[in-house]
Design an enzyme around this catalytic site. Sequence first.
Site, PDB file in Angstrom:
ATOM      1  N   CYS A 116      44.279  35.640  31.085  1.00  9.11           N
ATOM      2  CA  CYS A 116      44.455  34.796  32.022  1.00  9.11           C
ATOM      3  C   CYS A 116      44.900  33.626  32.716  1.00  9.11           C
ATOM      4  CB  CYS A 116      43.462  35.735  33.092  1.00  9.11           C
ATOM      5  SG  CYS A 116      43.923  35.594  34.981  1.00  9.11           S
ATOM      6  N   CYS A 117      43.493  33.261  32.243  1.00  8.21           N
ATOM      7  CA  CYS A 117      43.804  31.127  32.639  1.00  8.21           C
ATOM      8  C   CYS A 117      44.392  30.744  31.952  1.00  8.21           C
ATOM      9  CB  CYS A 117      42.240  30.718  32.025  1.00  8.21           C
ATOM     10  SG  CYS A 117      40.450  30.807  33.166  1.00  8.21           S
ATOM     11  N   CYS A 199      38.099  30.624  40.579  1.00  6.50           N
ATOM     12  CA  CYS A 199      38.791  31.696  41.073  1.00  6.50           C
ATOM     13  C   CYS A 199      37.837  33.327  41.931  1.00  6.50           C
ATOM     14  CB  CYS A 199      39.626  32.139  40.137  1.00  6.50           C
ATOM     15  SG  CYS A 199      40.838  31.484  40.645  1.00  6.50           S
ATOM     16  N   CYS A 202      35.896  35.728  39.891  1.00  2.00           N
ATOM     17  CA  CYS A 202      34.905  34.680  38.675  1.00  2.00           C
ATOM     18  C   CYS A 202      34.042  33.810  38.352  1.00  2.00           C
ATOM     19  CB  CYS A 202      36.224  33.977  37.207  1.00  2.00           C
ATOM     20  SG  CYS A 202      38.039  35.071  36.905  1.00  2.00           S
ATOM     21  N   CYS A 225      38.043  26.234  31.608  1.00  2.00           N
ATOM     22  CA  CYS A 225      39.579  27.161  31.594  1.00  2.00           C
ATOM     23  C   CYS A 225      39.824  26.865  30.688  1.00  2.00           C
ATOM     24  CB  CYS A 225      40.220  26.770  32.859  1.00  2.00           C
ATOM     25  SG  CYS A 225      38.899  26.367  34.394  1.00  2.00           S
TER      26      CYS A 225
END
Length: 231
Positions: A116-117, A199, A202, A225
Amino acid sequence: MMSEVMFDQLIEKGVEEFLAEEVIQWGLEHFKDGLVCANSLGAEDVVILHMLAQLEATIPIFFLDTGLHFQETHVLKKAWEERLGRSLITLSSTLSLEEQALQYGERLWEHDPNLCCTLRKVIPLRNYLADQKAWITGIRREQAPTRRHAKKIEWDANFQLVKLNPLADWSTTQLWNYIKEHDLPYHQLHDQGYPSIGCSFCTRPVKAGEDLRAGRWSGYEKTECGLHGHG
Ligand code: SF4
């Protein structure tokens, strides 16, 4: 484009003694074009925004918008844009959140936060930095073990450009003294136990005695990240 060899020729002795503003000034003098500033509106970032304004530096300032930030982050971004009289550049993934869910599954941040990162932060940043010579970040050695070797001016082997960390040696006390002394607008969540803000899915508040970045990807091995890493 910059290379590590060119950087080695450029770097002077004594840069570790530079004050934060002198690190920025060094970057402005050496990279008239091609110096950019990353900004995620955390406490460190608002200090750097203020320093840039004081130095009348008009370099591009960019914000990595994952589409998953806290509403408060966008509110603060707008406040700073009004104060600076210009907009921050927004970098984002070419993949919408809906497309990401279709391709990789719903709530990717829960089952594969690294991917995702990579999709939402690292790839957009890599594409943007590919055309730059140097970038300014707000990282501090005190923030996490992964950042304890950060230098004030260093070669970023990950993204292949020069990296300036003007606040590398700043303590948390020094940081907040600066914010208060200059009465800077800062992220509201810092007052609710969030020393580090990313985010919304997270990030959680930290408990007394925890690492400053313990609230990021809590429950996962992950602590960065993929934008910064100093071993
Ligand atoms: S911080 Fe979380 S939601 Fe944001 S890009 Fe990384 S894994 Fe995804």
